[in-house]
Design an enzyme around this catalytic site. Sequence first.
Site, short mmCIF file in Angstrom:
data_model
loop_
_atom_site.label_atom_id
_atom_site.label_comp_id
_atom_site.label_asym_id
_atom_site.label_seq_id
_atom_site.Cartn_x
_atom_site.Cartn_y
_atom_site.Cartn_z
N ASP A 88 0.46 -1.03 0.19
CA ASP A 88 0.37 0.26 -0.52
C ASP A 88 0.77 1.27 -0.10
O ASP A 88 1.94 1.07 0.07
CB ASP A 88 -1.18 0.43 1.28
CG ASP A 88 0.05 0.17 2.12
OD1 ASP A 88 0.60 -0.69 2.98
OD2 ASP A 88 -0.62 0.74 3.76
N GLU A 153 0.10 -0.13 5.81
CA GLU A 153 0.69 -0.38 6.68
C GLU A 153 1.06 1.70 6.86
O GLU A 153 0.90 2.44 7.58
CB GLU A 153 2.32 -0.38 6.08
CG GLU A 153 2.99 -0.30 7.12
CD GLU A 153 4.11 1.61 7.04
OE1 GLU A 153 4.86 1.79 7.90
OE2 GLU A 153 3.69 1.81 5.87
#
Length: 454
Positions: A88, A153
Amino acid sequence: MIDKILSYLDENKDQHVKELCEYLSIPSISSIPAHDNDIIEAARFTHKAFEAIGLASEIIEPDGHPLVYAQSEQLPDRKTLLFYGHYDVQPVDPIELWESPPFEPRIENEIIYARGGSDDKGQLYTHIKALEAYVKLGIEVPVNVKFIIEGEEEAGGEEIYKFTESNPEKLACDAVIVSDTSLYNEETPAICYSLKGLAYMQIDVKGPGMDLHSGSFGGTVQNPGNVICEIISRLKDGSGRVQIPGFYDSVLELDDAEKASFESLNYSDAVLCKDTGASGPFGEEGFTTLERMWGRPTLDVNGLWSGYSGEGAKTIVPATAGAKVSMRLVPNQNPEQIAELFSKFVEEIAPEGVEVKVSYLHGAQAVMVPRDSEMMQSGMKAMELGFGSKPVFIREGGSIPIVGTFQDCLKAPVLLLGYGLPNDNIHSPNEKFHLRNYFDGIKTTAFLLKLAGE
């Protein structure tokens, strides 16, 4: 053996760049729900990349964004390395400052510009390509490998923590490899041995029941915009020292050896200004710039809002105001305790006439890893071979919260083997990743697989 691997990597550079560009083209922004389908696409891309090199891979779909797990055949007489990364990426705002579209990778002067280039798709993909060289050439990998790649994250998600805590046997390993840090500079490779922790807060101020006409009601009630400015102004003094009582009580001070090591790197304020675009340095008095950057706790406003900010004028007393504040913490500081001290202080200094709410959004423990472990020595040697010069030890001002969880749950040493640069513009417009670091990072991982198995 290693010569064949290095030749393979040289011959396939163009293909490896092409694949990375495909990966970077996926707008996998984890904090924006409109990109949930892109998150799924990035997870599938990662999964297929593992399957393409013969790993057993699965997409794990918990309550949040998917995790991608992969592993080689686990042979009992070999060490096991667990590689961690995240697919991500951060949001791209402000989009107008990008010199090219953030999800249309652009290569200029041997640098690739795209969101996620350095943080973290480019770095995690080096491990996949290094392993690919062994597999494609039919060379036996001398260690067992496992991968756990997450998609939250950048949004502070909890799924990776839950999974690690619930699956210590599945993730059992002799060492964890995390490539989400940076080199010291373009000429000097480095291995990070300490990360800062984090306490992330939000302050919400509520005043009148609605926005009021500032001519009719100005000076008669508290203005939340003024109040939030007053609160923020009292968090630090003019020399950059945090004013929250007890904030520094548990700080692990830098020892003389660390101070000497930092000084030997000859970091200058001119470099700081070049990398940041700032006109000059600023920070807690009594410490060098590197000491403040790596070894001292900090407090920064990350966002501030109130009232009207559009074009032209609108004369109001705003009904609400707010701020987001992050505190980067050093070893021995407890995020929950710091959050409590912050909340108590803000509530004490808030004036009457408004409602103030303080929220602890998320946090992480600071991390320090031993510099003399066997895996650290393998990492140092691998990086020297991969990058062509001896690495130095550095700290990092950022946070990777999962590292502490890996240490606690897996009882394995963590090797912070980063291939980016401090000025790669991560979290900012025009994020970049030098192709030289991409290629040298792949070579470094290839060497590490060999050295760890000896």
